[in-house]
Motif scaffolding. Structure first.
Motif, PDB file in Angstrom:
ATOM      1  N   GLU A  87     -38.772  45.964 -38.857  1.00 58.80           N
ATOM      2  CA  GLU A  87     -39.908  46.667 -39.457  1.00 58.80           C
ATOM      3  C   GLU A  87     -41.234  46.180 -38.877  1.00 58.80           C
ATOM      4  O   GLU A  87     -42.189  46.953 -38.769  1.00 58.80           O
TER       5      GLU A  87
ATOM      6  N   GLU B  55     -44.757  50.111 -45.318  1.00 53.13           N
ATOM      7  CA  GLU B  55     -45.000  48.838 -44.639  1.00 53.13           C
ATOM      8  C   GLU B  55     -46.483  48.563 -44.411  1.00 53.13           C
ATOM      9  O   GLU B  55     -46.931  47.424 -44.495  1.00 53.13           O
TER      10      GLU B  55
ATOM     11  N   HIS C  68     -43.977  43.402 -48.886  1.00 53.73           N
ATOM     12  CA  HIS C  68     -43.083  44.558 -48.747  1.00 53.73           C
ATOM     13  C   HIS C  68     -41.680  44.088 -48.349  1.00 53.73           C
ATOM     14  O   HIS C  68     -40.679  44.574 -48.886  1.00 53.73           O
TER      15      HIS C  68
ATOM     16  N   HIS D 181     -37.901  44.373 -50.376  1.00 50.70           N
ATOM     17  CA  HIS D 181     -36.655  44.899 -49.814  1.00 50.70           C
ATOM     18  C   HIS D 181     -35.425  44.081 -50.222  1.00 50.70           C
ATOM     19  O   HIS D 181     -34.295  44.542 -50.062  1.00 50.70           O
TER      20      HIS D 181
ATOM     21  N   ALA E 242     -38.576  54.442 -47.421  1.00 51.71           N
ATOM     22  CA  ALA E 242     -39.346  53.298 -46.918  1.00 51.71           C
ATOM     23  C   ALA E 242     -38.635  52.688 -45.733  1.00 51.71           C
ATOM     24  O   ALA E 242     -38.783  51.553 -45.470  1.00 51.71           O
TER      25      ALA E 242
HETATM   26 ZN    ZN Z   1     -39.649  48.670 -45.347  1.00 46.32          ZN
END
Ligand code: ZN
Length: 264
Positions: A86, A148, A237, A241, A264
């Motif tokens: 990410e 993000e 963020h 997760h 996401a």
């Molecule tokens: Zn993410």
């Protein structure tokens, strides 16, 4: 000039890059994001190109990241793997558009949701058609702490951003303009022409002056802490997760989230 998931068109000094996965509501797969990043490299290197328009083919700008691919390929990612993925594919690819040394304009129609919201708001200006709508529902649908890049308060103002994110509800184009997030709202059939006209007007300015002006304008956000705040949100963020809430919400809600094509 054209890669498979990004349509590239040149209009004199204006280059338009269009997300080209209309059957998937321009869901952002890894391949699409890699091709888009490569096309920004090419637009940066091309001296003839002075302004870049970021548009999308079909009824919708983008419904978000490609959740089907995420589920198929990254569901079992470790913390370390997700962080690296990410950081590069979502965060850095976005910020390079924010930092792109030439003016950029998002040309938005239909759904501009979650990662679509994030991507469009990396551009300097936003032109939306009357049917465009904006939302980031992933806290509700996925149990993730927004997307993000938490650009929302910087383009909407704090209270509007909180309402958008806390409720997960959508705002229309006219509402987004009233909030200051969108520069212009135009009829759907005039979207491309009006965006290109605006781009051509900007392209008449001397390019180096534009480049350093953009740098100064963006620095006016940096001195208020934008870059640090975005970086800090990316960290939290990632934490969201791996929460129990995320796991439970995702297990309960991913099927419907996939139907909507956003995530996401
Ligand atoms: Zn993410």
């Amino acid at each position: 000039m054209t890669s498979s998931l990004i349509l590239v068109e040149q209009f004199g000094p204006v280059r338009r890059l269009s997300l080209n996965r209309p059957d998937a509501r321009n869901a952002q797969s890894q391949q699409l994001l890699e091709e888009l990043d490569a096309q920004f490299d090419a637009a940066q290197a091309d001296a003839q190109t002075r302004v870049v328009v970021l548009g999308a083919i079909g009824a919708h700008f983008s419904a978000g990241h490609d959740l089907k691919q995420a589920q198929a390929e990254r569901a079992e990612f470790t913390v370390e793997e997700r962080w690296a993925y990410e950081q590069k594919i979502y965060f850095q690819y976005c910020m390079r558009i924010w930092d792109f040394p030439k003016p950029t304009i998002a040309q938005v129609q239909g759904a501009c949701v979650a990662a679509g919201f994030m991507l469009a708001n990396m551009c300097d200006l936003v032109v939306a058609s009357e049917d465009a709508f904006f939302s980031d529902p992933v806290t509700h649908t996925m149990g993730a702490a927004a997307t993000e890049v938490l650009i929302h308060p910087w383009v909407l103002g704090l209270r509007q951003a909180k309402e958008l994110l806390f409720t997960g509800e959508r705002i229309g184009a006219a509402e987004a303009k009233a909030m200051g997030m969108v520069n212009r709202v135009v009829a759907r059939d005039a979207l491309e022409a009006q965006t290109l006209e605006l781009a051509q007007r900007i392209a008449k300015a001397p390019p180096f002056a534009l480049q350093v002006l953009k740098k100064s304008l963006n620095r006016s956000m940096d001195v208020r802490g934008m870059r640090e705040a975005l970086s800090a949100h990316f960290d939290l963020h990632q934490l969201s997760h791996v929460s129990e809430e995320y796991r439970r919400t995702k297990e309960a809600g991913l099927a419907s989230a996939i139907v909507r094509g956003a995530g996401a």
